[in-house]
Design a protein around this motif. Structure first.
Motif, PDB file in Angstrom:
ATOM      1  N   LYS A 134       0.518  -1.407  -0.603  1.00 23.76           N
ATOM      2  CA  LYS A 134      -0.184   0.012   0.228  1.00 23.76           C
ATOM      3  C   LYS A 134       1.151   1.578  -0.416  1.00 23.76           C
ATOM      4  N   PRO A 135       0.225   2.528  -0.520  1.00 26.07           N
ATOM      5  CA  PRO A 135       1.159   3.558  -0.350  1.00 26.07           C
ATOM      6  C   PRO A 135       1.721   3.900   0.548  1.00 26.07           C
ATOM      7  N   GLU A 136       1.027   4.223   1.849  1.00 23.03           N
ATOM      8  CA  GLU A 136       1.542   4.431   3.135  1.00 23.03           C
ATOM      9  C   GLU A 136       2.773   3.599   3.090  1.00 23.03           C
ATOM     10  N   LEU A 137       2.263   2.184   3.079  1.00 23.63           N
ATOM     11  CA  LEU A 137       3.683   1.163   3.276  1.00 23.63           C
ATOM     12  C   LEU A 137       4.724   1.324   2.760  1.00 23.63           C
ATOM     13  N   GLN A 138       4.750   1.944   1.465  1.00 24.56           N
ATOM     14  CA  GLN A 138       5.427   1.430  -0.354  1.00 24.56           C
ATOM     15  C   GLN A 138       6.179   3.462   0.623  1.00 24.56           C
ATOM     16  N   GLN A 139       6.187   4.375   1.875  1.00 26.43           N
ATOM     17  CA  GLN A 139       6.521   5.102   1.987  1.00 26.43           C
ATOM     18  C   GLN A 139       8.149   4.783   2.857  1.00 26.43           C
ATOM     19  N   HIS A 140       7.997   4.307   3.348  1.00 24.22           N
ATOM     20  CA  HIS A 140       9.144   3.497   4.271  1.00 24.22           C
ATOM     21  C   HIS A 140       9.879   2.387   3.319  1.00 24.22           C
ATOM     22  N   GLY A 141       9.052   1.665   3.102  1.00 21.54           N
ATOM     23  CA  GLY A 141       9.473   0.619   1.877  1.00 21.54           C
ATOM     24  C   GLY A 141       9.207  -0.894   3.124  1.00 21.54           C
ATOM     25  N   VAL A 142       9.329  -2.012   2.404  1.00 17.80           N
ATOM     26  CA  VAL A 142       8.501  -3.425   3.028  1.00 17.80           C
ATOM     27  C   VAL A 142       9.498  -4.461   3.624  1.00 17.80           C
ATOM     28  N   ASP A 143       9.014  -4.771   4.104  1.00 19.17           N
ATOM     29  CA  ASP A 143       9.619  -6.164   4.975  1.00 19.17           C
ATOM     30  C   ASP A 143       9.784  -7.019   4.110  1.00 19.17           C
ATOM     31  N   VAL A 144      10.529  -7.892   3.624  1.00 19.99           N
ATOM     32  CA  VAL A 144      10.651  -9.186   3.090  1.00 19.99           C
ATOM     33  C   VAL A 144      11.803 -10.183   3.985  1.00 19.99           C
ATOM     34  N   ILE A 145      11.396 -11.490   3.787  1.00 20.42           N
ATOM     35  CA  ILE A 145      12.049 -12.399   4.046  1.00 20.42           C
ATOM     36  C   ILE A 145      12.391 -13.286   2.225  1.00 20.42           C
ATOM     37  N   ILE A 146      13.354 -13.830   3.078  1.00 23.10           N
ATOM     38  CA  ILE A 146      13.458 -14.789   1.709  1.00 23.10           C
ATOM     39  C   ILE A 146      13.020 -15.930   2.033  1.00 23.10           C
ATOM     40  N   ALA A 147      12.162 -17.163   1.890  1.00 20.97           N
ATOM     41  CA  ALA A 147      11.791 -17.310   2.296  1.00 20.97           C
ATOM     42  C   ALA A 147      12.783 -19.119   1.609  1.00 20.97           C
ATOM     43  N   GLN A 148      12.617 -19.943   3.361  1.00 22.25           N
ATOM     44  CA  GLN A 148      13.295 -21.061   3.018  1.00 22.25           C
ATOM     45  C   GLN A 148      12.804 -22.182   3.713  1.00 22.25           C
ATOM     46  N   GLU A 149      11.361 -22.596   3.855  1.00 27.56           N
ATOM     47  CA  GLU A 149      10.298 -23.386   3.486  1.00 27.56           C
ATOM     48  C   GLU A 149       9.836 -23.984   2.525  1.00 27.56           C
ATOM     49  N   THR A 150       9.904 -23.092   1.397  1.00 26.07           N
ATOM     50  CA  THR A 150       8.693 -23.362   0.127  1.00 26.07           C
ATOM     51  C   THR A 150      10.230 -23.345  -1.083  1.00 26.07           C
ATOM     52  N   ILE A 151      10.348 -24.260  -1.663  1.00 24.82           N
ATOM     53  CA  ILE A 151      11.132 -22.881  -3.283  1.00 24.82           C
ATOM     54  C   ILE A 151       9.611 -23.029  -4.520  1.00 24.82           C
ATOM     55  N   ARG A 152       9.858 -22.018  -5.278  1.00 24.75           N
ATOM     56  CA  ARG A 152       9.462 -21.447  -6.330  1.00 24.75           C
ATOM     57  C   ARG A 152       9.014 -22.757  -7.290  1.00 24.75           C
ATOM     58  N   ILE A 153       8.063 -23.044  -7.910  1.00 25.28           N
ATOM     59  CA  ILE A 153       7.318 -24.203  -8.837  1.00 25.28           C
ATOM     60  C   ILE A 153       8.710 -24.120  -9.941  1.00 25.28           C
ATOM     61  N   PRO A 154       8.857 -25.291  -9.622  1.00 23.37           N
ATOM     62  CA  PRO A 154      10.170 -25.951 -10.601  1.00 23.37           C
ATOM     63  C   PRO A 154       9.556 -25.259 -12.099  1.00 23.37           C
ATOM     64  N   THR A 155      10.856 -24.277 -13.016  1.00 18.61           N
ATOM     65  CA  THR A 155      10.071 -24.573 -14.252  1.00 18.61           C
ATOM     66  C   THR A 155       9.630 -24.756 -15.473  1.00 18.61           C
ATOM     67  N   ASP A 156      10.336 -26.114 -14.988  1.00 16.76           N
ATOM     68  CA  ASP A 156       9.723 -27.546 -15.942  1.00 16.76           C
ATOM     69  C   ASP A 156       8.694 -27.909 -15.055  1.00 16.76           C
ATOM     70  N   ALA A 157       8.453 -28.122 -14.823  1.00 17.70           N
ATOM     71  CA  ALA A 157       7.063 -28.221 -14.205  1.00 17.70           C
ATOM     72  C   ALA A 157       6.287 -27.220 -14.420  1.00 17.70           C
ATOM     73  N   VAL A 158       6.267 -26.054 -14.252  1.00 20.95           N
ATOM     74  CA  VAL A 158       5.303 -25.073 -14.730  1.00 20.95           C
ATOM     75  C   VAL A 158       5.870 -23.741 -15.114  1.00 20.95           C
ATOM     76  N   ASP A 159       5.317 -23.537 -16.612  1.00 21.79           N
ATOM     77  CA  ASP A 159       6.480 -22.396 -16.897  1.00 21.79           C
ATOM     78  C   ASP A 159       6.363 -20.855 -16.382  1.00 21.79           C
ATOM     79  N   PRO A 160       6.963 -20.997 -15.634  1.00 16.89           N
ATOM     80  CA  PRO A 160       6.588 -18.971 -15.317  1.00 16.89           C
ATOM     81  C   PRO A 160       6.101 -18.068 -15.684  1.00 16.89           C
ATOM     82  N   ARG A 161       6.814 -18.228 -17.039  1.00 17.44           N
ATOM     83  CA  ARG A 161       6.527 -17.273 -18.110  1.00 17.44           C
ATOM     84  C   ARG A 161       4.585 -16.857 -18.862  1.00 17.44           C
TER      85      ARG A 161
END
Ligand SMILES: Cc1ncc(COP(=O)(O)O)c(C=O)c1O
Length: 305
Positions: A134-161
């Motif tokens: 949301k714009p209010e949060l964009q004023q200070h930036g968002v807190d993110v993590i690098i996910a450890q428990e899940t990986i992105r679905i493999p591209t050979d299974a589902v084409d992300p494009r």
């Protein structure tokens, strides 16, 4: 005597389904649609800002490519789909809108599971603009993590494009982010490469002011493309290749891009602040230029014309 105008039935959103425009709350899909039962579909989302549609033809081109990859037909000529999207926005009376078009494999012949027997379906709808950050949060930036428990679905299974609804990994990432006190998760491919997150691409700004974003394992976002074009026009180097976890650790700024929110500054990655000032100067510049382009006739057209 004054009369109050009747409330617009489409004010919360307008959908086009089976040849009819309906208020969004009344829009229904048939339970046997394989878009629902098999996630067998593709979709695209464009935005309207100050009554201007942004890069709609690029979104429709991507939709058509996605259909081809999935062996779907575009159910109507592109120009007709475009008109339906515009009409949904007009009926909703939205100045800022999030406009989605979904093409599903549809409903198979009774008793059949062969996807080739299904009759495709098209859904179009416009709702008020949606923000991932949301714009209010964009004023200070968002807190993110690098996910450890899940990986992105493999591209050979589902084409992300191909823009898709296979969001189980992305949603799981979001819950991991909430559990760890953050708002969004950046997904890796399990081999140290950052890919994308729930509805957004990811950029790092290097100490020399150049940009880096993932080439593989991602949707080729229209916002990502716009940011690359803006940055290159500004004389910046943009590297589209492997975005390693280490690139985020070493970055001076990190930001996310999406039709649903634009250029969104990241305040912390795994609790670490890449730049003292958030949004940092490069993110601010790209974000301002990105929104300026929403008034540029090269990329936009007015929904009322
Ligand atoms: C998985 C994913 N990645 C990236 C994006 C960003 O794409 P765009 O800039 O075209 O909105 C989206 C948009 O919804 C998405 O769903």
């Amino acid at each position: 005597m004054t009369t109050t105008p009747a409330a617009n039935p489409y004010a919360a959103g307008c959908a086009w389904i089976e040849g009819e425009f309906v208020p969004i709350g009344e829009a229904r899909i048939p339970i046997l649609d394989t878009g629902f039962t098999r996630s067998d579909l593709t979709y695209d989302v464009a935005a309207v800002w100050k009554r201007q549609f942004f890069r709609l033809d690029d979104h429709l081109e991507r939709l058509e490519r996605s259909c081809q990859t999935l062996r779907l037909q575009l159910p109507k000529p592109r120009a007709e789909i475009r008109d339906l999207m515009v009409e949904c926005v007009r009926r909703g009376g939205f100045d800022e809108s999030f406009v989605e078009v979904v093409v599903t494999r549809g409903i198979p012949v009774p008793g059949e599971r062969d996807p080739r027997t299904a009759t495709q379906r098209l859904y179009v709808y416009a709702v008020p603009y949606v923000w991932i950050v949301k714009p209010e949060l964009q004023q200070h930036g968002v807190d993110v993590i690098i996910a450890q428990e899940t990986i992105r679905i493999p591209t050979d299974a589902v084409d992300p494009r191909v823009k898709n609804f296979h969001w189980a990994d992305l949603t799981r990432g979001l819950f991991e982010a909430y559990d760890r006190g953050a708002t969004l998760a950046l997904m890796t491919d399990g081999r140290g490469n950052i890919t994308e997150g729930a509805g957004f691409n990811i950029f790092a700004v290097r100490q020399d002011g150049s940009l880096i974003t993932a080439k593989d394992g991602v949707l080729e976002g229209i916002t990502r493309r716009t940011v690359i074009e803006i940055a290159r026009a500004d004389g910046r180097e943009v590297h589209v290749g492997d975005l390693r976890v280490d690139d985020l650790v070493d970055a001076s700024e990190v930001f996310l891009t999406s039709t649903a929110g634009g250029v969104m500054p990241v305040a912390t990655v795994d609790g670490v602040r890449p730049h003292d000032e958030c949004p940092g100067p490069v993110t601010r510049l790209l974000r301002d230029r990105y929104w300026d382009l929403h008034a540029d006739s090269e990329h936009t057209f007015n929904v009322d014309v």
